[in-house]
Design a protein around this motif. Structure first.
Motif, PDB file in Angstrom:
ATOM      1  N   PRO A  92       0.820  -1.210   0.000  1.00  0.00           N
ATOM      2  CA  PRO A  92       0.000   0.000   0.000  1.00  0.00           C
ATOM      3  C   PRO A  92       0.853   1.259   0.000  1.00  0.00           C
ATOM      4  O   PRO A  92       1.940   1.290   0.565  1.00  0.00           O
ATOM      5  CB  PRO A  92      -0.786  -0.120   1.304  1.00  0.00           C
ATOM      6  CG  PRO A  92       0.103  -0.908   2.214  1.00  0.00           C
ATOM      7  CD  PRO A  92       0.880  -1.838   1.322  1.00  0.00           C
ATOM      8  N   ASP A 101       0.368   5.713   0.498  1.00  0.00           N
ATOM      9  CA  ASP A 101      -0.447   6.567   1.359  1.00  0.00           C
ATOM     10  C   ASP A 101      -1.876   6.664   0.834  1.00  0.00           C
ATOM     11  O   ASP A 101      -2.096   6.815  -0.361  1.00  0.00           O
ATOM     12  CB  ASP A 101       0.192   7.954   1.445  1.00  0.00           C
ATOM     13  CG  ASP A 101      -0.050   8.564   2.804  1.00  0.00           C
ATOM     14  OD1 ASP A 101      -0.248   7.798   3.767  1.00  0.00           O
ATOM     15  OD2 ASP A 101      -0.043   9.793   2.898  1.00  0.00           O
ATOM     16  N   GLY A 117      -3.959   4.245   1.030  1.00  0.00           N
ATOM     17  CA  GLY A 117      -4.458   2.916   0.691  1.00  0.00           C
ATOM     18  C   GLY A 117      -5.561   2.500   1.639  1.00  0.00           C
ATOM     19  O   GLY A 117      -5.500   2.781   2.820  1.00  0.00           O
ATOM     20  N   ASP A 118      -6.594   1.851   1.115  1.00  0.00           N
ATOM     21  CA  ASP A 118      -7.741   1.494   1.946  1.00  0.00           C
ATOM     22  C   ASP A 118      -7.438   0.310   2.851  1.00  0.00           C
ATOM     23  O   ASP A 118      -7.863   0.252   3.989  1.00  0.00           O
ATOM     24  CB  ASP A 118      -8.943   1.148   1.077  1.00  0.00           C
ATOM     25  CG  ASP A 118      -9.438   2.362   0.316  1.00  0.00           C
ATOM     26  OD1 ASP A 118      -9.885   2.189  -0.822  1.00  0.00           O
ATOM     27  OD2 ASP A 118      -9.335   3.469   0.867  1.00  0.00           O
ATOM     28  N   SER A 119      -6.733  -0.633   2.299  1.00  0.00           N
ATOM     29  CA  SER A 119      -6.562  -1.893   2.992  1.00  0.00           C
ATOM     30  C   SER A 119      -5.085  -2.108   3.287  1.00  0.00           C
ATOM     31  O   SER A 119      -4.235  -1.792   2.488  1.00  0.00           O
ATOM     32  CB  SER A 119      -7.084  -3.017   2.105  1.00  0.00           C
ATOM     33  OG  SER A 119      -6.495  -4.233   2.483  1.00  0.00           O
ATOM     34  N   PHE A 120      -4.814  -2.652   4.461  1.00  0.00           N
ATOM     35  CA  PHE A 120      -3.440  -3.022   4.770  1.00  0.00           C
ATOM     36  C   PHE A 120      -3.295  -4.539   4.677  1.00  0.00           C
ATOM     37  O   PHE A 120      -2.577  -5.163   5.431  1.00  0.00           O
ATOM     38  CB  PHE A 120      -3.053  -2.532   6.167  1.00  0.00           C
ATOM     39  CG  PHE A 120      -2.918  -1.038   6.281  1.00  0.00           C
ATOM     40  CD1 PHE A 120      -2.738  -0.247   5.169  1.00  0.00           C
ATOM     41  CD2 PHE A 120      -2.934  -0.421   7.526  1.00  0.00           C
ATOM     42  CE1 PHE A 120      -2.604   1.133   5.272  1.00  0.00           C
ATOM     43  CE2 PHE A 120      -2.801   0.952   7.646  1.00  0.00           C
ATOM     44  CZ  PHE A 120      -2.637   1.734   6.507  1.00  0.00           C
ATOM     45  N   ASP A 167      -4.299   2.794  12.007  1.00  0.00           N
ATOM     46  CA  ASP A 167      -4.594   3.493  10.761  1.00  0.00           C
ATOM     47  C   ASP A 167      -3.371   4.087  10.088  1.00  0.00           C
ATOM     48  O   ASP A 167      -3.458   4.600   8.980  1.00  0.00           O
ATOM     49  CB  ASP A 167      -5.621   4.607  11.002  1.00  0.00           C
ATOM     50  CG  ASP A 167      -7.019   4.030  11.188  1.00  0.00           C
ATOM     51  OD1 ASP A 167      -7.255   2.896  10.712  1.00  0.00           O
ATOM     52  OD2 ASP A 167      -7.845   4.686  11.827  1.00  0.00           O
ATOM     53  N   ARG A 207      -0.989   5.782   5.511  1.00  0.00           N
ATOM     54  CA  ARG A 207      -2.190   6.020   6.321  1.00  0.00           C
ATOM     55  C   ARG A 207      -3.399   5.519   5.567  1.00  0.00           C
ATOM     56  O   ARG A 207      -3.491   5.708   4.352  1.00  0.00           O
ATOM     57  CB  ARG A 207      -2.365   7.521   6.565  1.00  0.00           C
ATOM     58  CG  ARG A 207      -1.451   8.070   7.618  1.00  0.00           C
ATOM     59  CD  ARG A 207      -1.224   9.575   7.418  1.00  0.00           C
ATOM     60  NE  ARG A 207       0.147   9.922   7.747  1.00  0.00           N
ATOM     61  CZ  ARG A 207       1.183   9.794   6.927  1.00  0.00           C
ATOM     62  NH1 ARG A 207       1.013   9.352   5.698  1.00  0.00           N
ATOM     63  NH2 ARG A 207       2.398  10.103   7.333  1.00  0.00           N
ATOM     64  N   ARG A 208      -4.339   4.951   6.295  1.00  0.00           N
ATOM     65  CA  ARG A 208      -5.620   4.589   5.695  1.00  0.00           C
ATOM     66  C   ARG A 208      -6.359   5.853   5.315  1.00  0.00           C
ATOM     67  O   ARG A 208      -6.363   6.814   6.096  1.00  0.00           O
ATOM     68  CB  ARG A 208      -6.462   3.829   6.707  1.00  0.00           C
ATOM     69  CG  ARG A 208      -6.396   2.347   6.589  1.00  0.00           C
ATOM     70  CD  ARG A 208      -7.455   1.742   7.474  1.00  0.00           C
ATOM     71  NE  ARG A 208      -6.849   1.109   8.648  1.00  0.00           N
ATOM     72  CZ  ARG A 208      -6.448  -0.157   8.676  1.00  0.00           C
ATOM     73  NH1 ARG A 208      -6.560  -0.917   7.617  1.00  0.00           N
ATOM     74  NH2 ARG A 208      -5.924  -0.664   9.775  1.00  0.00           N
ATOM     75  N   SER A 209      -6.982   5.859   4.142  1.00  0.00           N
ATOM     76  CA  SER A 209      -7.780   7.034   3.797  1.00  0.00           C
ATOM     77  C   SER A 209      -9.034   7.025   4.658  1.00  0.00           C
ATOM     78  O   SER A 209      -9.537   5.961   5.005  1.00  0.00           O
ATOM     79  CB  SER A 209      -8.128   7.013   2.313  1.00  0.00           C
ATOM     80  OG  SER A 209      -8.627   5.753   1.956  1.00  0.00           O
ATOM     81  N   ARG A 235     -12.707   6.951   5.978  1.00  0.00           N
ATOM     82  CA  ARG A 235     -13.883   6.293   5.379  1.00  0.00           C
ATOM     83  C   ARG A 235     -15.068   7.216   5.411  1.00  0.00           C
ATOM     84  O   ARG A 235     -15.176   8.042   6.286  1.00  0.00           O
ATOM     85  CB  ARG A 235     -14.212   5.027   6.166  1.00  0.00           C
ATOM     86  CG  ARG A 235     -13.260   3.909   5.829  1.00  0.00           C
ATOM     87  CD  ARG A 235     -13.116   2.947   7.008  1.00  0.00           C
ATOM     88  NE  ARG A 235     -11.766   2.383   7.006  1.00  0.00           N
ATOM     89  CZ  ARG A 235     -11.460   1.240   6.426  1.00  0.00           C
ATOM     90  NH1 ARG A 235     -12.389   0.564   5.821  1.00  0.00           N
ATOM     91  NH2 ARG A 235     -10.238   0.778   6.442  1.00  0.00           N
TER      92      ARG A 235
END
Ligand code: ZN
Length: 226
Positions: free
Chosen positions: A140, A142, A144-147, A198, A222-224, A226
């Protein structure tokens, strides 16, 4: 004074203003500096760094003053007796010098140092993140939705393997990883059933058949929202 602050881009006048700020030579221009901070992200960053440096210097100066005050008592006694002309080293002189020291530090550090430091920071929202000479993060990145899915570029010689490990973003060096290291013989890995925060830093390292590291790199993501 024209600060160039309405141009939206960092300009040479900004650098002059930053040097003036560093020298504490601001008389009546606080509003101009505020405008500069609001309009130029690079200046805002440099002003923050300058403020941090200044407060560190102020802390040092306070300690120095305490030490000077302690050490001047014998000098005052000497001066009173006419035996010596005491040096005009006063706390206020130090306070005038501190911003100059800051400015000198800035000039040495600033133009080159900050840019280098900037570049050394984990990537923001870039495309591919370079991870070292031969390894490059693909996913992923920066935002990225999923790790769950990890992919990278890099060649494996026969007998080599990669090791993937995942840390909390900003974890101190030496902190055990949240996951791994796990040996991977390919350029991707799918992670299941592991709760991650996150913001993470994932590291990939290549080892040869005798266990010698052949390069490593890491990227923070970092997760974007939601
Ligand atoms: Zn600027």
């Amino acid at each position: 004074m024209n600060t160039g602050s309405d141009s939206g881009a960092h300009a040479p006048e900004h650098e002059r203003m930053l040097v003036d700020v560093a020298c504490g030579d601001l008389d009546g221009r606080a509003a101009a500096v505020r405008a500069l901070r609001a309009s130029c992200p690079r200046c805002a960053e440099e002003l923050d760094a300058l403020a941090a440096l200044q407060s560190a210097l102020d802390r040092d100066a306070a300690e120095e003053q305490a030490a000077l005050a302690f050490g001047r008592a014998p000098l005052r006694a000497l001066r009173a007796s006419g035996a010596a002309s005491a040096p005009r080293s006063t706390p206020s002189a130090w306070r005038r010098l501190a911003p100059l020291a800051a400015a000198a530090g800035l000039l040495a550090l600033g133009v080159v140092g900050w840019r280098l430091w900037d570049r050394a920071q984990p990537a923001g929202t870039q495309g591919e993140t370079p991870l070292g000479a031969e390894i490059r993060a693909v996913s992923p990145l920066d935002g990225g939705d999923s790790f769950e899915r990890y992919e990278w570029l890099g060649e494996l010689e026969p007998g080599d393997h990669f090791e993937l490990s995942i840390h909390a973003a900003g974890a101190a060096p030496g902190t055990p990883p949240l996951f791994g290291p796990v040996r991977v013989g390919a350029n991707s890995y799918t992670l299941r059933g592991v709760e991650l925060p996150d913001a993470i830093r994932w590291d990939i390292e290549r080892f040869d058949g005798s266990g010698m590291s052949q390069g490593s790199a890491s990227t923070t993501v970092r997760r974007s929202p939601r």
